[in-house]
Write a protein that holds these residues in place. Structure first.
Motif, PDB file in Angstrom:
ATOM      1  N   GLU A  53      65.490   2.491  10.358  1.00  0.00           N
ATOM      2  CA  GLU A  53      65.116   2.895   9.093  1.00  0.00           C
ATOM      3  C   GLU A  53      66.472   3.032   8.141  1.00  0.00           C
ATOM      4  OE1 GLU A  53      62.058   5.801   8.612  1.00  0.00           O
ATOM      5  OE2 GLU A  53      60.778   4.804  10.096  1.00  0.00           O
ATOM      6  N   ARG A 113      61.138  -4.246   8.186  1.00  0.00           N
ATOM      7  CA  ARG A 113      59.901  -4.614   7.281  1.00  0.00           C
ATOM      8  C   ARG A 113      60.395  -5.137   5.860  1.00  0.00           C
ATOM      9  NH1 ARG A 113      54.860  -4.847   8.804  1.00  0.00           N
ATOM     10  NH2 ARG A 113      53.452  -4.531   7.248  1.00  0.00           N
ATOM     11  N   VAL A 136      58.874  -0.815  -1.317  1.00  0.00           N
ATOM     12  CA  VAL A 136      58.650   0.553  -0.830  1.00  0.00           C
ATOM     13  C   VAL A 136      58.801   0.680   0.463  1.00  0.00           C
ATOM     14  CG1 VAL A 136      56.830   1.182  -2.742  1.00  0.00           C
ATOM     15  CG2 VAL A 136      56.307  -0.419  -0.668  1.00  0.00           C
ATOM     16  N   GLN A 137      59.378  -0.219   0.984  1.00  0.00           N
ATOM     17  CA  GLN A 137      59.507  -0.081   2.463  1.00  0.00           C
ATOM     18  C   GLN A 137      60.598   0.614   3.012  1.00  0.00           C
ATOM     19  OE1 GLN A 137      57.135  -1.580   4.109  1.00  0.00           O
ATOM     20  NE2 GLN A 137      56.538  -2.634   2.472  1.00  0.00           N
ATOM     21  N   ARG A 138      60.431   1.600   4.024  1.00  0.00           N
ATOM     22  CA  ARG A 138      61.539   2.575   4.736  1.00  0.00           C
ATOM     23  C   ARG A 138      62.540   1.812   5.662  1.00  0.00           C
ATOM     24  NH1 ARG A 138      63.630   5.773   1.443  1.00  0.00           N
ATOM     25  NH2 ARG A 138      64.470   7.063   3.144  1.00  0.00           N
ATOM     26  N   ARG A 139      61.514   0.871   6.609  1.00  0.00           N
ATOM     27  CA  ARG A 139      62.114   0.307   7.662  1.00  0.00           C
ATOM     28  C   ARG A 139      62.852  -0.787   7.242  1.00  0.00           C
ATOM     29  NH1 ARG A 139      57.354   0.895  10.647  1.00  0.00           N
ATOM     30  NH2 ARG A 139      56.952  -1.167  10.940  1.00  0.00           N
TER      31      ARG A 139
END
Lengths: 474, 654
Positions: A352, A294, A288-291
């Motif tokens: 991102e 991360r 679920v990360q957008r960056r």
């Protein structure tokens, strides 16, 4: 072989770190000198490490193991250090924050890692871990005016100190139980049943596992990793999450090989459960990360889980696989982080997914390299990552951990989703912003080219490294 | 001689590298297209050369193996980078490079003017290279390299026109369709990998001949493990060949340019599953359970996809479901042990399905990217060559005597009847009826009926570079069936060439099935043939009655069976089920559960939105002060206690 020579990679880097610090103290702002000096030292250490691979043995009154697997790990650390320094210079210079301690700290952390890999004695292991960790704390907070960087360092330090406490306590308990600190002595005490306080041994070993598990960032001691990796300067994260992890995993190898209880079912079970948890948490959270940073931080947790499978298997194939994977992972992860570092525009805002949109048309070579790293991380043949996973999972099946191999395969399937997400952005989306100003200097390109070539070569001829590694356990 | 195999593989690789690295610098479109086509054509030529070489040898020594070097070694296990050219791979190499060559040529016309013309041909050559690895692999690892490689090429090509809208369940643009194809295929790969691990563990090898040897030895691999391996491999096949339960990606793969649909998603890549089972026929034959699963999945898919095809309105999606359905027939054949019939249908299907797709592409091209068959009609007048060749292919797929599809489909149905039972045959015949109906529904709506397209642009026939491949494929679709004339029709005078050729490959597997010589009467075979021919003609007739001219009958029928129509229109809601059962749970687990339980702040700004609103810096300071570090420490402590407790209570033998 002379013991000084056989420990030369470690000695070269340690000495160079001290010299670099002195140079800095006497002559501040000597960034260029320190930069070149560190690169040279690491290059010499790399050559020395390659040269010492065939000479397996112990040195300095059984304090250090030399040659063989530790020497291969030395190569991994040295290469990691070189790539990091090369990538770091344009990165920190662009942010007007180039100081010579950066390079010195990379040298110190590398010497710590080498010490860990060579340790044949619990105190050496402890010193190695502390040298590495202290350098990492500072490196993570290197951008000391940036709040995320400082937060990262502080969190890392607090939790790291907490974990270290348990690790030392574990050493103390093992010592009270066996009366010995070097691995041979501990092993002898256990096999000859001459334990002083037998009930303390399992607790001591449990705490040592906890301490090392924290450094590797495995479940349930992984919480710090995403925050720290996310906040630290990008090039530093690349180094910490690969070479640092490899060192801590390498510390497990002599324990699994030499210390009798490590071959016990209960410890294998703990490691296996931990590996499963790590793989699941890391992969699911990364989805679920957008960056991107991360996302890579969480996926780095998952990769630690894959490598832990090899230790849980506790067979020779597993140990070879851990080192193979560590080497492969170093190239693909550092490569990906170098690309990120190039794309990053300022310190506060990390890249991102949307920022990669259309990269393939703006910077085809950069996008192709990133795609290569993503495919390799996802474990798609014929890249290095596939063979690393293949070796790990077969080792697990050989050891009777078929369920763990299945979790590993399922985890890497989930990982395809988020790695390919990056490729989709780069290749199948229109750029939304102006292209990042990529500096085409050869210095920046070099670490990328090296990583990309290594990822391909390890995929085309994986058996060269694998057969070298498997010869160490005979 | 075996060294020549290297050339077959090398030509497309060189083509890929040259075009991929050179790009526009190579010169004009024609030059790039010619280079790419020549690379594939050269592989075809070498393939023919080697085929002639094989033909000159006695049947039992028709195998050439080229071993390059040991790829991975671990202990006493080795897998080499090696290719194997024998009766089976020869056939597949010729299909892949032959049909591939025609589609390359066609694409020169179809992709004319595209801004990424060179990139397209680079990917196509990459695909051919990987596909050749897949079919030429001497061991499962090389095949797996190709298997993943064609997946990658397919992914790149589906998303080739990434900025286009594309309608699908929770899919809005082509890039997402590409991603779906890739991710769904990974589920299949999971089965492949498990099977490979089990083979290494139990048989100690991934080489096809050694695996077959180990299975035939009978004692090396326990029977339940054989079943497990076979099912694992079959899961991989359901992914690549779009069978239930992994069929969902292929219709969305139609987002790619039409030559891609023809080459990858109809003629070659999707038949990989058939190839793999044929290659491993001994292993599958050793597990009756796995064979039953293959047959059941195959016939179910054939039926399921054929019924969906009845109502779709996108010309390429009708063809996509048709492909899924035809692949189902092939799996049915394999499942009942009729390996030759399965491979035979691969070949004929490659001819007529490639032709159908290319024809569809020609129509789409002429109508300026219109794909809805409700906005076509009457095109026979404007595009005569496309029309006639399309008609040949449609008759072939419907199974009309004496076109190729008749022979291959009938071979499958006959074997299904004999070895699988009347039920299997009956479902197959119903699906065949649907096939004839949807195919001619498509044909009449596109080429006859009233002209419903936008008349601003006059439709025009495609250039010769596109229509010449039609003619070649139409001839092949018409006469390709004569390679496998059944004994009942040919008798002793006309031999079944294909069966004879493939016999050394499949004999061990067939022997494994322990079948006595089945002498079913020719009369029964004639009767069944007659029934399926009548059924096909009935399907065509019904389609003609509904769609030859404008009519209210279809709408009335849809209204009357509204629920069935809705079920078919939504493809049995398979996509929705997947999202509800698989995709959403992972997301919810990640976003909601893990976030609350352990990993505080797991989701970054974009998802929870807080960080961005409050401002990054303020948020970070607050986070630090509210003590996330402490809560981590508490969680760590809990973990430490568990580990210590477990080891202290379970470590015995000190």
């Amino acid at each position: 072989m002379n013991e000084w020579l056989s420990a030369s990679p470690l000695l070269v880097v340690s000495l160079a770190a001290v010299v670099a610090l002195l140079v800095d103290a006497l002559n501040p702002h000597s960034e260029r000198v320190t930069y070149r000096f560190s690169l040279m030292a690491l290059a010499i250490a790399l050559i020395a490490a390659i040269a010492t691979i065939p000479f397996r043995g112990v040195a300095f009154s059984s304090m250090l193991r030399t040659g063989g697997a530790p020497a291969v790990l030395d190569c991994v650390f040295a290469i990691g250090g070189i790539l990091t320094i090369l990538a770091a210079r344009p990165y920190i210079a662009a942010r007007n924050f180039e100081h010579d301690e950066f390079y010195t700290l990379v040298l110190y952390s590398t010497s710590g890692m080498m010490l860990i890999a060579h340790a044949q004695h619990l105190l050496i292991l402890f010193i190695g871990i502390e040298v590495m960790s202290l350098s990492f704390y500072v490196l993570a907070g290197y951008f000391r005016q940036t709040i995320s960087s400082v937060e990262s360092a502080l969190k890392y330090f607090l939790l790291g100190a907490f974990a270290t406490g348990f690790f030392v306590f574990g050493i103390a308990l093992v010592y009270s139980a066996t009366g010995s600190l070097d691995f041979g002595g501990i092993s002898n005490a256990i096999t000859s049943q001459s334990l002083v306080l037998p009930s303390l041994l399992p607790i001591g070993i449990a705490l040592i596992i906890v301490g090392l598990g924290f450094k590797v960032a495995v479940f349930p001691f992984h919480q710090w990793a995403p925050d720290v990796y996310d906040g630290a300067p990008t090039v530093v994260t690349g180094f910490m999450s690969t070479a640092g992890k490899a060192a801590a995993l390498g510390a497990f190898i002599p324990l699994v090989l030499d210390i009798v209880p490590f071959k016990e079912q209960s410890i294998q079970t703990v490691l296996a459960l931990s590996a499963a948890g790590t793989i699941i948490i890391g992969n699911v959270a990364a989805v679920v990360q957008r960056r991107i940073k991360r996302m890579l931080a969480y996926s780095s947790v998952a990769h630690a889980g894959y490598m832990l499978i090899g230790l849980a298997a506790a067979n020779h194939r597993g140990l070879s696989a851990v080192i193979f994977y560590a080497a492969a992972y170093l190239f693909m992860q550092i490569g990906a982080f170098v690309v990120l570092a190039i794309l990053e525009r300022d310190v506060e805002r990390s890249v991102e997914l949307d920022d990669c949109a259309g990269l393939a048309t703006q910077h085809p070579a950069l996008a192709a390299a990133m795609a290569l790293f993503m495919f390799s991380l996802a474990g798609i043949p014929p890249m290095a990552g596939f063979f690393g996973k293949y070796y790990l999972f077969t080792a697990a099946i050989e050891a009777g951990y078929t369920w763990l191999a299945i979790i590993g395969v399922l985890g890497s399937m989930v990982s395809v989703y988020y790695y390919i997400g990056v490729v989709v952005q780069m290749y199948f989306k229109e750029a939304t912003a102006a292209p990042p100003t990529v500096d085409p200097t050869s210095v920046k390109r070099f670490p990328l080219v090296v990583s990309a070539v290594a990822v391909i070569v390890l995929g085309i001829v994986p058996s060269v490294l694998e057969s070298l590694l498997s010869s160490f356990w005979k | 001689m075996a060294e020549l195999i290297g050339l077959i593989v090398a030509f497309p690789l060189v083509g890929f590298l040259l075009i991929g690295l050179g790009g526009r610098r190579l010169g004009s479109e024609v030059r790039i297209g010619a280079l790419a086509s020549a690379a594939v054509g050269a592989s075809f030529a070498v393939g023919v050369w080697l085929l002639v070489e094989l033909l000159g040898r006695p049947a039992e020594s028709r195998t050439l193996v080229l071993r390059l070097y040991p790829w991975i070694t671990a202990g006493d296990f080795t897998a080499e980078l090696a290719w194997r050219f024998d009766q089976l791979s020869a056939l597949f190499v010729l299909i892949v490079t032959g049909v591939g060559f025609l589609i390359h040529v066609y694409a020169i016309g179809y992709m004319h003017g595209d801004r990424s013309f060179a990139r397209f041909f680079a990917y196509l050559n990459l695909f051919i290279f990987m596909m050749l690895n897949l079919v030429l692999g001497d061991n499962l690892l090389v095949t797996f390299l190709g298997w993943e490689g064609v997946g990658l090429a397919s992914y790149l090509l589906i998303g080739f026109w990434w900025d286009q809208q594309f309608e699908g369940v929770r899919i809005r643009w082509t890039g997402e369709a590409a991603m779906k194809a890739f991710v769904v295929n990974r589920i299949g790969d999971f089965g492949m990998l498990v099977a490979m691990f089990l083979l290494v563990l139990y048989a100690g090898t991934l080489r096809y001949d050694e695996i077959a040897g180990a299975v035939m030895a009978g004692t090396v691999i326990p029977p339940h493990i054989i079943t497990l391996i076979a099912l694992g491999l079959f899961l991989g096949c359901t992914g690549k060949s779009a069978q239930i339960p992994l069929a969902v990606w292929l219709p969305d793969a139609m987002a790619g340019p039409t030559p891609v649909s023809a080459l990858i998603h109809a003629a070659t890549m999707v038949t990989s599953g058939i190839f793999l089972i044929s290659r491993m026929n001994v292993l599958f034959a050793a597990s009756p359970d796995a064979m039953a699963v293959v047959a059941a999945v195959g016939i179910a898919t054939a039926f399921f996809a054929a019924t969906i095809g009845l109502v779709q309105t996108d010309i390429k999606k009708v063809l996509a479901y048709s492909t899924v359905s035809q692949l189902g027939y092939m799996f049915t054949a394999l499942g009942v042990g009729a390996f030759t019939a399965g491979v035979f249908h691969v070949m004929t299907h490659a001819f007529f399905k490639a032709l159908l797709f290319l024809g569809a592409g020609s129509v789409i091209h002429a109508l300026h990217h219109e794909q809805n068959i409700e906005r076509m009609g009457g095109l026979a007048r404007y595009m005569p060559r496309t029309h006639w060749t399309f008609l040949v292919a449609a008759l072939a797929i419907a199974g009309i005597f004496p076109l190729s599809g008749f022979f291959s489909k009938d071979e499958i149905l006959w074997n299904a009847f004999i070895y699988g039972g009347p039920w299997l045959w009956a479902i197959g015949v119903v699906a065949a009826f649907c096939t004839a109906f949807y195919m001619f529904r498509l044909y009449f709506l596109v080429f006859h009926n009233s002209e419903r397209f936008d008349h601003h642009h006059q439709p025009h026939e495609s250039p010769a570079v596109m229509t010449i491949p039609f003619v070649v494929l139409a001839v092949l679709s018409a006469v390709g069936g004569f390679l496998g004339i059944p004994e009942a029709l040919g008798g002793a005078a006309i031999p079944n060439v294909l069966e004879h050729w493939l016999e050394p490959i499949f004999a061990p597997g067939v022997a494994m099935l322990h079948r006595g010589s089945m002498h079913a009467s020719h009369t029964l075979e004639y009767v069944l043939m007659g029934i399926s021919l009548v059924i096909a003609l009935a399907g065509i007739g019904l389609a003609r009655a509904f769609y030859y001219r404008e009519s209210t009958r279809p709408a009335a029928l849809a209204e009357r069976f509204r629920r069935v129509y809705r079920l078919l229109w939504h493809k049995y809601f398979l996509d929705e089920v997947y999202y509800a059962l698989v995709v959403d749970p992972i997301y919810i687990l990640s976003v909601r559960v893990l976030w609350r339980i352990t990993d505080v702040g797991i989701v970054d700004g974009a998802v929870n939105g807080i960080a961005r609103v409050v401002g990054d810096i303020g948020e970070r300071v607050r986070r630090l002060q509210t003590g996330y570090a402490q809560s981590y420490a508490v969680l760590m402590m809990a973990g430490i206690l568990v580990v210590v407790w477990y080891l202290a209570s379970h470590t015995g033998g000190k």
